[in-house]
Design a protein around this motif. Structure first.
Motif, short mmCIF file in Angstrom:
data_model
loop_
_atom_site.label_atom_id
_atom_site.label_comp_id
_atom_site.label_asym_id
_atom_site.label_seq_id
_atom_site.Cartn_x
_atom_site.Cartn_y
_atom_site.Cartn_z
N VAL A 164 0.82 -1.22 0.00
CA VAL A 164 0.00 0.00 0.00
C VAL A 164 0.85 1.27 0.00
N TYR A 165 2.19 1.10 0.02
CA TYR A 165 3.05 2.29 0.12
C TYR A 165 2.82 3.27 -1.02
N PRO A 166 2.70 2.83 -2.29
CA PRO A 166 2.50 3.79 -3.38
C PRO A 166 1.24 4.63 -3.19
N ILE A 167 0.14 4.00 -2.78
CA ILE A 167 -1.12 4.73 -2.58
C ILE A 167 -0.98 5.71 -1.43
N ALA A 168 -0.35 5.25 -0.34
CA ALA A 168 -0.17 6.11 0.83
C ALA A 168 0.70 7.31 0.49
N ALA A 169 1.77 7.05 -0.25
CA ALA A 169 2.66 8.15 -0.63
C ALA A 169 1.94 9.16 -1.51
N LYS A 170 1.11 8.67 -2.42
CA LYS A 170 0.35 9.55 -3.29
C LYS A 170 -0.57 10.45 -2.49
N ASN A 171 -1.14 9.92 -1.40
CA ASN A 171 -2.06 10.69 -0.56
C ASN A 171 -1.34 11.41 0.59
N ASN A 172 0.00 11.42 0.54
CA ASN A 172 0.79 12.12 1.57
C ASN A 172 0.50 11.57 2.97
#
Length: 489
Positions: free
Chosen positions: A338-346
């Motif tokens: 889930v890191y990519p999604i979390a990073a995208k949402n800051n």
């Protein structure tokens, strides 16, 4: 009810006693009558022998002398010659009396025996008992006669005394019968009342058990029957409630699935028709419409996949491969997904690791899906700049893993239903974010397949924490789950 039974038992006992009394009266009267006649016959024969002494000269016995002897003897005296001529009679004129040669008692007397007979007197017409004995050395016989009415009177007196004695003897029996009838009516009444309760459906009713008599055995049998009926009815009621619950779930499931499918299908159909009507050649809108169609198709794909997953678990078709897995490694893998999604949402992703040696006996793919669902939910409902933590701690025989966020939180009244299928706290926002409403339900079923439990803690505008437990070794699982081909219930 008890009073009726008591009266019937008393009536039955009294009837039996009356029959016994009448039977005793009949046989006692017969025995008394026969015994009295036998004794009286012997007594009259002795008196006749005393009268028929050798010194008696029948020809010289006059009527007056005969009446005195008869009065002393207590009967009617008659002296008859062997040819049947009556020589003297204490109550009639011998000269006018008919020949007695054919009288049965005299025939026997003239043969040298004691003769007796019962018949009506030809002279007076009254029934008599006749007893005759021969006069020794004389060709004659002495006969005494006693009226049968006097005999019947004596027998009746004896019979009355006997019946009074028998009735008095029956009194203890009557008292015992009354006590027994009272006891039996009470027991029968209790059993009938208990049977009535069972007939009305009150299977909790119990009859008191006293002693080891037949009533006690019957009471125990009835109580066992009531207990079995109660257990059976309770089981049927539980099964009925379960069936009703399943039917409600099925109907709700069909309604929810239909509703969930309707929106994306309608959107796909509408934008497809728009494109076919000419918007396909519109460069300002065609890509946007295709994007919307793709988004709804992906939503349908996720919904279908979640439904299949949930169906496999509920229908016991989901296969699990249990083994020891390091808890920290599983959490790290979930964070990476889930890191990519979390990073995208800051959003900040933080791991709060368990001890390095901590392991869980589980299916790694199932745990990955559990963590992914929980973390994706946390990402959806946590505003930008928020924090999501994944951690674990060791409990007694179990590992507890949690996913904590600083999101919008969940109202307290929604917490009990959070793991139900298609239940959403904010339906509009959930659909907007692409949720299917099945993620938490899948989490609950997968955790239950590991003999674990799920729970949630949350405060509005402060965030939520989802917990689930996993066993640390095989001993924490049921025997059926040690098989790699185990299918979840």
């Amino acid at each position: 009810m008890t009073a009726r039974i008591f009266l019937k038992l008393v009536a039955g006992v009294v009837g039996l006693l009356v029959v016994a009394l009448l039977t005793a009266d009949y046989f006692a009267t017969k025995v008394v009558n026969d015994s009295y006649l036998q004794n009286l016959t012997g007594e009259l024969a002795n008196k006749c022998r005393m009268i028929a002494l050798p010194a008696l000269a029948p020809e010289q016995l006059d009527a007056a002398h005969a009446r005195r002897i008869a009065e002393a003897a207590g009967g009617r005296l008659t002296v008859v010659r062997s040819d049947g001529k009556v020589l003297v009679d204490s109550e009639a004129d011998a000269a006018t009396m008919e020949n007695h040669r054919l009288r049965p008692e005299l025939i026997q007397a003239f043969q040298g025996r004691v003769g007796s007979a019962q018949r009506s007197s030809a002279t007076t017409g009254e029934p008599f008992l006749y007893v005759a004995v021969p006069i020794s050395g004389k060709a004659a016989a002495v006969r005494l006669a006693v009226p049968l009415s006097r005999i019947h009177q004596q027998v009746s007196q004896i019979r009355n005394r006997m019946m009074v004695s028998i009735a008095l003897a029956f009194m203890p029996a009557i008292l015992i019968a009354l006590v027994l009838a009272r006891y039996l009516s009470h027991r029968f009444g209790t059993l009938m009342a208990h049977a009535g309760e069972l007939a009305r459906g009150n299977f909790r009713s119990r009859v008191p058990v006293t002693g080891s008599s037949e009533f006690g055995e019957l009471s125990r049998t009835l109580n066992d029957t009531a207990q079995n009926l109660q257990r059976t009815v309770s089981q049927l009621q539980r099964e009925h409630s379960e069936l009703e619950k399943l039917e409600r779930i099925r109907k709700d499931f069909v309604i929810n699935v239909s509703h969930e499918l309707r929106t994306p299908l309608a959107s796909i159909q509408g934008y497809t028709e728009t494109l076919m009507d000419g918007a396909l050649d519109d460069p300002d809108h065609n890509m946007r419409f295709l994007g919307i169609i793709r988004h709804n198709a992906e939503r349908l794909a996720r919904l279908t996949e979640d439904l299949l997953t949930l169906s496999r678990i509920e229908q016991k078709c989901q296969k699990f491969e249990f083994a020891h897995h390091r808890v920290n490694r599983m959490m790290e893998d979930a964070i990476q997904l889930v890191y990519p999604i979390a990073a995208k949402n800051n959003l900040a992703l933080v791991e709060e690791p368990a001890p390095e040696s901590a392991t869980a006996w589980c299916d790694a793919e199932a745990v990955s899906q559990i963590l992914s669902n929980l973390m994706e939910n946390a990402v959806k409902y946590t505003p930008a700049g928020g924090r999501i933590s994944v951690g674990a701690r060791q409990l007694d025989g179990m590992i507890e893993i949690y996913v904590r966020d600083t999101g919008i939180g969940i109202p307290e009244e929604d917490l009990p239903r959070l793991f139900e299928r298609f239940y959403r706290v904010d339906k509009a926002r959930s659909r907007e974010l692409g949720g299917t409403g099945l993620g938490l339900s899948i989490v609950k079923h997968l955790v239950a397949a590991h003999h674990g439990s799920t729970r949630v803690e949350s405060r509005v505008n402060e965030g939520s924490t989802f917990y689930f437990t996993l066993p640390v070794d095989e001993a924490s699982l049921g025997a059926e789950q040690l098989n790699p081909e185990f299918t979840a219930s």
